[in-house]
Write a protein that holds these residues in place. Sequence first.
Motif: not given
Lengths: 417, 157, 461
Positions: A352, A356, A359, A363, A372-373, C94, C124-130
């Motif tokens: 994972e 992640w 990803q 971005r 935050k990212d 996630i 938070s998983f905002e912006n995360y593409q599952k």
Amino acid sequence: MIRDVRIVSSRFGLANSHRLSTVLMRGAYDSLPIHLKRPPEQIVRAVDESGLRGKGGGGAPAGEKWKLMPRNSDTPSYLVVNCDESEPGTFKDREIITRDPHLLIEGMILTSYAIGANHAYIYIRGEYKSFELILRRAVDEAYEAGFLGRDIAGSGFDLDITIHRGGGAYICGEKSALLESLEGKRGHPRLKPKGKEPEWYFGAPALVNNVETIASVPYIVMNGARCYRQFGTAQSPGTLLFSLSGHIERPGIYEAEFGVSMMEYIERFGGGVKGKKKLKGVIPGGISTPILTAEEAARATLDYESLRTLGSSLGTGGMIVLSSEADMHGVLKNILGFYRHESCGQCTPCREGTSWSDQIASRMLRGEATMKDLDKLLELADTMNGKTICVFAPAVSGVILSIIDKFRDEFTERLRP
Amino acid sequence: MSFAFSPENLGKIEKLRSRYPSPKALTLPLLWLVQEQEGYIPGEAFDAIAEITTWSPMDIYKSASFYTMLRFEPAGKYHIKICRSLSCTLCGQAMLYRHLREKLGIKAGETTADGRFTIERVECLGSCGTAPAMQINDIYYEELNTLKLDTILENLP
Amino acid sequence: MSKVKITVDGRVIEADDGALLIEVLLANGVDIPHFCYHEALGPDGNCRMCMVKLQGAKRPQIACDTFVCDGMEVSLKDPEIRTTVQRILELELINHPIDCPTCDQAGECRLQDYYMEYGLYDSSFENYQKIHHAKHTDLGSNVMLDQERCVLCARCTRFTSNITKTNELGIIGRGDEAHVSTMPGKTLDNPYAMNIIDLCPVGALTSRDFRFARRVWFLGSAPSVCHGCDRGCNITIDHDRPKNGTETIYRFRPRKNERINGHFICDAGRLSYREHNENRQLQIIREGQSIGREEALEAFEQMIGSQKRIMILADANLYNEDLRAIKWYAKEIGALLFVPLESYRDESFGDDWLRSSMRAANARGVENMGINREVSGGYDIDVLINFNHPTPHMIAAGEFIEFQTHQSTNADLIFPLAMFSEYGGTLTNRDNITQDCMQAVNPSGMSLSAQEWVKLLPRRS
């Protein structure tokens, strides 16, 4: 000044160097008549005293591994040569098996004799099919000439070599995953033993060494440990097929002693940064080693200790040179895409975490990420470090941390508020 | 649908058996034989491999799905595998890929309607010193540029 | 094996030298998070949740790959460990759809439990593409797979490869594309398949049978023993009394008993809960008419008369207490008593694991009580009284009185009999182990247990 030293690549320049007829006249298999009559322990001792270090990336002393192999045991032992070379930036084993396969075979014979193995495998990555054919032909030639099979060179020692083709999986370069794969399974790294013990192949002890490590054995056996130690440094003796790729005038592999200056090597063999651009950084030994800035590269010497002092690692010695043209967002995304594709998926943090972080890097590359990212990416790097079965995820962690840390401004500039 | 090894391959399998301490080790060699024989690995082959290796068919399926070079569907006559790893990227593989995409009218993972070409973007081919690189089937093409790429494609039979 | 002492967050625990740390912790009631380790399947080391701090170790270690030695100092409460576990848990989540409101696992889900325990509220998983995976896949054998809820702990695949050795399931693909699957075109198909639903620590595998039936926290539970054969597998009966006060049973689950069934039961036994809810005999019936208890007992007395030759048959699934009462009663009224066991034998059912071909839970109890187990020779019978034996028609009799759990025969006089879930008692299994079964629900309709009916039955005048 870099000395010209060729231990593994000495015959690379010959025409048809992959053919037995060519190399026989140039010393190939000369070691067998004498050394297959010596007590095997002496060969192990020679390799141990030479300080030969594993050349597949880890750099562990080869002698330590060899000494773990049981003596006079009832069960068979195996030698497994790791030719799963898949680390981006690394292409040296390919050179050995296509330009001097008989050196590898000779090394395998000596090693097998030393550890008491009568069967040796070469696990070769599937993509190397056309190189595998060259290696196969060399093995056939060696059988025909009596260097493989029964009673090699009249020594009474028997050895078979089997070439085993991988199916496309970077993780099979990890030795326990390689053995799982060689046992017909998915290439999942195994849980590590608590104490020192050999690797196991179908319950039998096995020695797993990289192609170049084994190809260094004939020289050591023939010339002795002290001779090998003339080259390199006290802790990193001998040579390595260092290589150059990326933004470099003359990419390729060039053997050199350990301990030479990184920049001198880059200038001398590689002809400097491509297009005379400014050097931005060097990934010293395949993408899994933390990046060096130009300033750090200027201080680096090509040995395990120097790179460790700089917070990185020598890895495979496959240097990837980055000029001022390189966009670190692109570099990070490219590397993380690789890891996401190659994670075996066994351990949660790696499966994972690589997904992640890839990803997030996308971005960031597109300019959609926020602070935050970036913080999340660094946190993921921490979570991937030291919490998994094998060293894949920790390597990803080190790569992320080094790239972000050393080029932080470049990354923060593109963040959205 | 059924699957059977060709007589020639059955001969090869007999030879392979003597090279390993357990028939279980034959998984990858047999998967490769199937793919070479059929162009891909049909589901029916799992049983045939399981029988020889003494693994269960599921074990074979699990393994086959792990290795990215093994295919469960046929690819085009020319399977172009273009390297997307770092050194090739620094040396311009993206441009090559774009060129290839425009020329053949397909994206990575797709096959042309005439079944001639499949494009795949793969990880490091070990051609970092001769980047950018690609393979067509098992053959390497290195130090590529768009001009060279055109010539290579035009000269394919 | 020698004993050693270890400390766990200050508490001293004694353990066997070299024992697996996670097993020591669990055995001592230490709540250590884990997905892949299971007592019946052993460690696998993939989930990385059981992280502990070991004094002297540089990094966190997993307890399922750590062996205890004397003086080992273990901490789970160490802040570094809590952070590590929290972050790994976040990674498990996630790609999770966070669909607890419609998930049957809710209430018995490890993900939920650990989420609460490790306080992931502000994650938070905002912006995360599952990464999307298949949902609602019918694997076969009543097992539904929702891959998006899966944590890839491999418990289910290890069950089919190591325990049943049927190999229907495997983890296919690599990295973030890895998923649980059957072979193309094949289904999950073995008599123990539904155990993977219990093994699954999350909501990835759910029972099609129990799907959307009830929220688990509304169910009440009672420990009992499966009546599917004479193995005596331990079960938990889950019923609806707490929420709705009804006597409906929703499921049987295996209950651990190392001596008998380990952690598992067969699917036939698991699904036999349905018999408790369906087609039950609820009324007392005489010649097709529902009558009251007093009237029925009077009719019973008339039928058995004073001189008649009476035979009693009894079911080998009845509790020891029932059989004892029936045996006593048979002697009292001078009746012959038989529990023919051959009727229960089903060779096609038995296997070399849990399923026994003797499909009567208390066959051994019958044997121990010295009750006749086969009807040999010809008997001239006037009245047959059957306590739920499945094949009463093997006996020819003038009159037929039946105590039955389910509507089946057309006896002259029918009394409703309670099922084993409706009262307590003991059973003796094939290995001569006598076990308690607890009452889960109240008897349905006018039914009573065999022992209670016997207390009411008239003697001969």
